[in-house]
Design an enzyme around this catalytic site. Structure first.
Site, PDB file in Angstrom:
ATOM      1  N   LYS A   1       0.375   4.968   8.603  1.00 34.53           N
ATOM      2  CA  LYS A   1       1.096   5.224   7.339  1.00 34.53           C
ATOM      3  C   LYS A   1       0.109   5.521   6.210  1.00 34.53           C
ATOM      4  O   LYS A   1       0.293   6.450   5.421  1.00 34.53           O
ATOM      5  CB  LYS A   1       1.962   3.992   7.032  1.00 34.53           C
ATOM      6  CG  LYS A   1       2.650   3.945   5.694  1.00 34.53           C
ATOM      7  CD  LYS A   1       1.918   3.156   4.625  1.00 34.53           C
ATOM      8  CE  LYS A   1       1.714   1.712   4.967  1.00 34.53           C
ATOM      9  NZ  LYS A   1       1.074   0.935   3.869  1.00 34.53           N
TER      10      LYS A   1
ATOM     11  N   LYS B   1      -7.088   2.099  -3.168  1.00 37.29           N
ATOM     12  CA  LYS B   1      -6.715   1.451  -1.896  1.00 37.29           C
ATOM     13  C   LYS B   1      -6.677   2.466  -0.744  1.00 37.29           C
ATOM     14  O   LYS B   1      -7.181   2.185   0.351  1.00 37.29           O
ATOM     15  CB  LYS B   1      -5.349   0.770  -2.059  1.00 37.29           C
ATOM     16  CG  LYS B   1      -4.742   0.216  -0.790  1.00 37.29           C
ATOM     17  CD  LYS B   1      -5.573  -0.870  -0.159  1.00 37.29           C
ATOM     18  CE  LYS B   1      -5.046  -1.204   1.234  1.00 37.29           C
ATOM     19  NZ  LYS B   1      -5.926  -2.086   1.985  1.00 37.29           N
TER      20      LYS B   1
ATOM     21  N   THR C   1       0.859  -1.189   0.000  1.00 41.67           N
ATOM     22  CA  THR C   1       0.000   0.000   0.000  1.00 41.67           C
ATOM     23  C   THR C   1       0.894   1.236   0.000  1.00 41.67           C
ATOM     24  O   THR C   1       1.623   1.499   0.967  1.00 41.67           O
ATOM     25  CB  THR C   1      -0.939   0.022   1.225  1.00 41.67           C
ATOM     26  OG1 THR C   1      -1.700  -1.181   1.248  1.00 41.67           O
ATOM     27  CG2 THR C   1      -1.874   1.218   1.157  1.00 41.67           C
TER      28      THR C   1
HETATM   29  P1  NAP Z   1       4.368  -6.451   7.853  1.00 47.21           P
HETATM   30  O1  NAP Z   1       3.953  -7.736   8.481  1.00 47.21           O
HETATM   31  O2  NAP Z   1       4.821  -5.335   8.720  1.00 47.21           O
HETATM   32  O3  NAP Z   1       5.488  -6.786   6.744  1.00 47.21           O
HETATM   33  C1  NAP Z   1       6.236  -5.760   6.152  1.00 47.21           C
HETATM   34  C2  NAP Z   1       7.222  -6.334   5.154  1.00 47.21           C
HETATM   35  O4  NAP Z   1       8.129  -5.287   4.736  1.00 47.21           O
HETATM   36  C3  NAP Z   1       8.106  -7.455   5.719  1.00 47.21           C
HETATM   37  O5  NAP Z   1       8.439  -8.342   4.694  1.00 47.21           O
HETATM   38  C4  NAP Z   1       9.331  -6.667   6.177  1.00 47.21           C
HETATM   39  O6  NAP Z   1      10.496  -7.436   6.308  1.00 47.21           O
HETATM   40  C5  NAP Z   1       9.473  -5.688   5.036  1.00 47.21           C
HETATM   41  N1  NAP Z   1      10.303  -4.560   5.444  1.00 47.21           N
HETATM   42  C6  NAP Z   1      10.025  -3.612   6.369  1.00 47.21           C
HETATM   43  N2  NAP Z   1      11.023  -2.716   6.458  1.00 47.21           N
HETATM   44  C7  NAP Z   1      11.983  -3.138   5.581  1.00 47.21           C
HETATM   45  C8  NAP Z   1      13.250  -2.637   5.212  1.00 47.21           C
HETATM   46  N3  NAP Z   1      13.751  -1.516   5.744  1.00 47.21           N
HETATM   47  N4  NAP Z   1      13.952  -3.310   4.259  1.00 47.21           N
HETATM   48  C9  NAP Z   1      13.461  -4.438   3.690  1.00 47.21           C
HETATM   49  N5  NAP Z   1      12.246  -4.970   4.011  1.00 47.21           N
HETATM   50  C10 NAP Z   1      11.524  -4.319   4.941  1.00 47.21           C
HETATM   51  O7  NAP Z   1       3.197  -5.833   6.983  1.00 47.21           O
HETATM   52  P2  NAP Z   1       1.964  -6.509   6.233  1.00 47.21           P
HETATM   53  O8  NAP Z   1       0.800  -6.454   7.122  1.00 47.21           O
HETATM   54  O9  NAP Z   1       2.383  -7.780   5.604  1.00 47.21           O
HETATM   55  O10 NAP Z   1       1.698  -5.379   5.121  1.00 47.21           O
HETATM   56  C11 NAP Z   1       2.491  -5.258   3.942  1.00 47.21           C
HETATM   57  C12 NAP Z   1       1.868  -4.175   3.082  1.00 47.21           C
HETATM   58  O11 NAP Z   1       0.519  -4.548   2.779  1.00 47.21           O
HETATM   59  C13 NAP Z   1       1.782  -2.810   3.741  1.00 47.21           C
HETATM   60  O12 NAP Z   1       1.925  -1.819   2.752  1.00 47.21           O
HETATM   61  C14 NAP Z   1       0.369  -2.783   4.313  1.00 47.21           C
HETATM   62  O13 NAP Z   1      -0.127  -1.468   4.459  1.00 47.21           O
HETATM   63  C15 NAP Z   1      -0.384  -3.548   3.235  1.00 47.21           C
HETATM   64  N6  NAP Z   1      -1.617  -4.237   3.654  1.00 47.21           N
HETATM   65  C16 NAP Z   1      -1.664  -4.878   4.857  1.00 47.21           C
HETATM   66  C17 NAP Z   1      -2.837  -5.515   5.211  1.00 47.21           C
HETATM   67  C18 NAP Z   1      -2.989  -6.229   6.530  1.00 47.21           C
HETATM   68  O14 NAP Z   1      -4.142  -6.450   6.937  1.00 47.21           O
HETATM   69  N7  NAP Z   1      -1.942  -6.618   7.229  1.00 47.21           N
HETATM   70  C19 NAP Z   1      -3.935  -5.524   4.349  1.00 47.21           C
HETATM   71  C20 NAP Z   1      -3.827  -4.890   3.108  1.00 47.21           C
HETATM   72  C21 NAP Z   1      -2.647  -4.245   2.777  1.00 47.21           C
HETATM   73  P3  NAP Z   1      10.849  -8.126   7.741  1.00 47.21           P
HETATM   74  O15 NAP Z   1      10.030  -9.378   7.791  1.00 47.21           O
HETATM   75  O16 NAP Z   1      12.296  -8.367   7.665  1.00 47.21           O
HETATM   76  O17 NAP Z   1      10.447  -7.145   8.807  1.00 47.21           O
END
Ligand code: NAP
Length: 290
Positions: A241, A173, A98
């Site tokens: 965010k 989104k 996102t």
């Molecule tokens: P998350 O669990 O916080 O995962 C974030 C990902 O980004 C992980 O793979 C993390 O790696 C990586 N990352 C963070 N900082 C980094 C860095 N400096 N360098 C390299 N990799 C890095 O988040 P999520 O819930 O899966 O969400 C991912 C995206 O989808 C976001 O944009 C979120 O807004 C969107 N989204 C989330 C949901 C939801 O319900 N969770 C729904 C729709 C959309 P590490 O594992 O090493 O930390």
């Protein structure tokens, strides 16, 4: 569809589950994540591990990314061992993170300059829909690229929407998440006032959720609010965010959003006080502080 090589970068709450569904559908998959432990289940299930985004992208026809926010996407793309240093000319990069529409457009232009094709394809739906392959895809970019990526979206989602030019997926989104943020905070404040007036919490929650004033999505947060268990499905820091991305976009469009900006700061306060890795519904807990 042939045997395309697929790479998946970013195995957090969402990415790990989405990648698993690609594997289950039988697609050959190479994965990379900053923290390797999160890839172990996928590796056991048959995914190839790559040590860097560059290595992950090298043999891929399509690269999917699912990362926290625009700065992280840039870091993963432009690092020395980043995606752009490995990806083949003509390959397709699908960013499902996102981000805001201007950023998606910028990534589309940067990709085009390298002879890479790009789609913005953020998803609606959280941890459980991701696990069940029931996400909703919101896609912007060239229609032919969309058609190429569609079978993979269908392996991860229950609905796939083509929304037109680059940035339109990200635009839709952030609108959806803006409404979710409002709904969650408004519901929380309302329930707390009910309790303050001496009404029974479960009665207030039931009455409101079964009344047309409540958004249906709040049903999914009911259990969390009742037992105050905010194990993350959608981390609150990502909602803050997304509100920041809304505010940036509103600034770009010279459109004032007084409500959204107050809301953004509300989620920012909760994050500042340690609620960032709780579910976004923890705004209920934050608003209930004595
Ligand atoms: P998350 O669990 O916080 O995962 C974030 C990902 O980004 C992980 O793979 C993390 O790696 C990586 N990352 C963070 N900082 C980094 C860095 N400096 N360098 C390299 N990799 C890095 O988040 P999520 O819930 O899966 O969400 C991912 C995206 O989808 C976001 O944009 C979120 O807004 C969107 N989204 C989330 C949901 C939801 O319900 N969770 C729904 C729709 C959309 P590490 O594992 O090493 O930390």
């Amino acid at each position: 569809m042939g045997e395309k090589n697929i790479a998946f970068i970013g195995l957090g709450i969402m990415g790990s589950r989405m990648a698993k569904n690609l594997l289950k559908a039988g697609f050959p998959l190479t994965v990379h994540n900053r923290t390797k432990e999160k890839a172990e289940d996928l590796i056991r299930s048959g995914a190839q591990w790559a040590d860097s985004p560059k290595k992950a992208a090298e043999n891929a026809d399509i690269v999917f990314t699912m990362l926290s926010h625009p700065e992280v996407v840039e870091a993963v793309v432009y690092a020395d061992n980043g995606l752009f240093s490995g990806i083949k000319p003509g390959a397709l990069w699908v960013d499902m993170s996102t981000v805001h529409p201007t950023f998606s457009k910028k990534m589309a232009e940067a990709s085009s300059a390298q002879n890479i094709r790009f789609l913005d394809a953020p998803v609606s739906g959280s941890k459980i829909p991701a696990e069940r392959g029931e996400l909703i895809f919101l896609v912007g970019g060239e229609q032919t690229d969309f058609e190429e990526a569609k079978p993979y979206f269908e392996a991860m989602g229950k609905a796939v929407h083509y929304l037109g030019k680059h940035g339109n997926g990200s635009a839709m989104k952030i609108l959806i998440n803006l409404m979710l943020a409002h709904n969650m905070a408004a519901f929380s404040e309302t329930v707390h006032l009910g309790e303050a007036m001496g009404l029974d919490k479960s009665m207030v929650v039931e009455m409101l959720l079964n009344h047309p004033v409540s958004a249906p999505i709040l049903q999914g947060k009911k259990a969390k609010i009742m037992v105050l268990d905010f194990t993350p499905e959608f981390p609150l820091e990502h909602m803050q965010k997304d509100l920041h991305l809304v505010a940036l976009t509103a600034f770009e469009k010279n459109y004032a959003m007084p409500l959204a900006n107050v809301l953004k700061e509300l989620y920012a306060q909760a994050k500042q006080h340690g609620y960032g890795r709780m579910d976004m519904s923890a705004i209920f807990k934050w608003l209930g502080q004595e």
